[in-house]
Design a protein around this motif. Structure first.
Motif: not given
Length: 280
Positions: A36-40
């Motif tokens: 679910s991470s949104q970190d590029p």
């Protein structure tokens, strides 16, 4: 044999596609774990790890590769993935779900290969490919969960030891006096660590007198009571005098029941009085 150079080339050319299709299908609504991470940077690392997986997995069909080479290559990936920081904090059921999603991708791509090929492959050959895919995924999943479990146990043991060490700190009060405050439940393992750490710290700090505060210890079993009093005897052997403070009735009863004598021990009703006698 399950190996086929045309199928290998077909899959190898689509490794990037496999990764992109897989990531597009990942359930990103579950806040638990890496998916679910949104970190590029995390997403980039996740895709890279998946791409490396496909580069290795499709080699199962490479006619120039052996089973031993295939497994050796995958063992490296499994070891690395099981120790990946992001995956370490991801529930195992989510990771297994993505393994099975990748397995489904391969089964679908084999079907696509057969449909696109100019050559007619027998049902027995197709089934052999599919069985080998499932077999190798079973190996990878089992090996991954085993490595993850071993790594988790190692981390847990290290954390437990650190917690135990931090839970029995020796506090230097002056050049020769130190305080050992014991708090919480003391089991056999922790009692052994307390003995080891306290003796070593007394030597390092050149302590000649130690105040052992038992006010935070509610109960101990008979074996732990023995070990606590072994600590007192061990300290005596290295020239360190011990004073016990606030022995709860439960601890006293256990000690008396197993025959521990208080005659030779310095005992005070409170740590405040012990400190006051040293003008601290």
């Amino acid at each position: 044999m399950h190996r086929n150079s045309e199928l290998y080339s077909f899959l190898l050319e689509r490794t990037h596609l496999l990764t992109e299709q897989w990531y597009d299908s990942v359930d990103k609504t579950n806040p638990s774990g890496v998916y679910s991470s949104q970190d590029p940077e995390v997403i980039k690392s996740l895709k890279k790890k998946n791409y490396e997986f496909h580069l290795r997995f499709c080699k199962m069909f490479d006619e120039s590769s052996s089973d031993a080479e295939f497994l050796s290559s995958f063992n490296e990936w499994i070891y690395s993935a099981s120790r990946d920081e992001e995956h370490k904090h991801t529930p195992i059921y989510l990771i297994l779900k993505e393994f099975f999603n990748n397995q489904e991708q391969y089964l679908n791509f084999v079907q696509a290969f057969v449909e696109m090929s100019n050559e007619a492959y027998s049902l027995a050959t197709i089934n052999r490919w599919n069985r080998k895919i499932v077999e190798n995924f079973s190996y990878v999943i089992t090996a991954f969960t085993k490595q993850s479990h071993k790594y988790a146990e190692k981390c847990l043991a290290t954390q437990k030891q650190l917690i135990h060490e931090l839970s029995s700190p020796l506090i230097s009060l002056n050049e020769t006096l130190a305080l050992l405050p014991l708090v919480g439940e003391i089991d056999e393992d922790r009692a052994k660590l307390i003995i080891e750490n306290t003796l070593q710290q007394c030597v390092n700090l050149r302590v000649t007198h130690i105040l052992v505060d038992l006010s935070g210890v509610l109960t101990v079993n008979e074996m732990v009571a023995h070990q606590l009093f072994q600590l007192i005897q061990s300290l005596k052997l290295i020239g360190v005098k011990s004073t016990l403070s606030v022995i709860r009735p439960e601890i006293a009863q256990t000690s008396v029941r197993i025959g521990i004598e208080f005659n030779d021990l310095s005992v005070v009703p409170s740590i405040h009085k012990a400190l006051a006698s040293y003008k601290i």
